[in-house]
Design an enzyme around this catalytic site. Structure first.
Site, mmCIF file in Angstrom:
data_model
loop_
_atom_site.group_PDB
_atom_site.id
_atom_site.type_symbol
_atom_site.label_atom_id
_atom_site.label_comp_id
_atom_site.label_asym_id
_atom_site.label_seq_id
_atom_site.Cartn_x
_atom_site.Cartn_y
_atom_site.Cartn_z
ATOM 1 N N HIS A 1 8.098 -47.784 -41.977
ATOM 2 C CA HIS A 1 8.392 -46.668 -41.086
ATOM 3 C C HIS A 1 8.505 -45.367 -41.847
ATOM 4 C CE1 HIS A 1 10.697 -43.903 -38.622
ATOM 5 N NE2 HIS A 1 10.169 -44.536 -37.595
ATOM 6 N N HIS B 1 6.097 -48.566 -32.369
ATOM 7 C CA HIS B 1 5.389 -48.257 -33.614
ATOM 8 C C HIS B 1 4.337 -49.319 -33.934
ATOM 9 C CE1 HIS B 1 7.949 -44.945 -34.233
ATOM 10 N NE2 HIS B 1 8.990 -45.585 -34.714
#
Lengths: 122, 122
Positions: B9, B77
């Protein structure tokens, strides 16, 4: 009674939260000898919260609660937020031993998991 | 040449990003037979970005790039952002086979990792 609280970040996407709950249930089946009860909880964006999750364990009769952060990195959530919440929870449950495990990325087994997962690529 | 891009991330906390870079280096040592080059990249908050990481692999001579999401859950995501970026990258590198692996939480080995990590609690 030893209990385990699997703590994930929490997502706005309910399917993602459900994955954590299912994982906690699977974990409960696999290690019932070590932890009589396993619950899931979320740092934010979903419920139960960590204090609610710890209370569930205590209400179920926990003498120990092992908080297992379902996080990969030692970011702020792992280093500050979760330990801070646990410190507060200990004040509410002084007779219960509440411990915090490392984040998952610290495990030696992570390498095997990465290699195995890379093989799923399509 | 087969390459692997470990995609995390990204964090405002540089130590957290460095953990991912170190992990990619360790992974490179352990599976050099399968992937000649392994780089790390970040979805946001840190560099290299995913397009930059894919370009590094291609510049290094990649014929395939396996994108390995270093994510636990199938959140937005994983489901939308990373695949969307990969679709764009394929347009820039039409001669390179770019594949995306599952997220880590989908692995059967996750259970062992969880149990092992729980034992680190203090």
């Amino acid at each position: 009674m030893n209990t385990l609280l699997l703590v994930a970040h929490g997502s706005r996407r309910q399917q993602s939260n459900d994955e954590v709950i299912v994982l906690a249930e699977k974990l409960a089946q696999q290690c019932s000898g070590q932890y009589e009860i396993i619950h899931a909880a979320f740092l934010e964006l979903a419920e139960p919260s960590i204090p609610q999750g710890i209370k569930k364990c205590v209400d179920d009769g926990a003498k120990t609660v092992t908080v297992l952060p379902y996080f990969l990195n030692s970011g702020r959530h792992v280093v500050e937020d979760i330990p801070g919440i646990v410190v507060e929870a200990k004040k509410h449950h002084p007779d219960v031993g509440i411990k915090v495990a490392l984040h998952l990325g610290a495990s030696d087994l992570m390498m095997d998991l990465l290699i195995s997962t890379a093989n799923t690529a399509v």
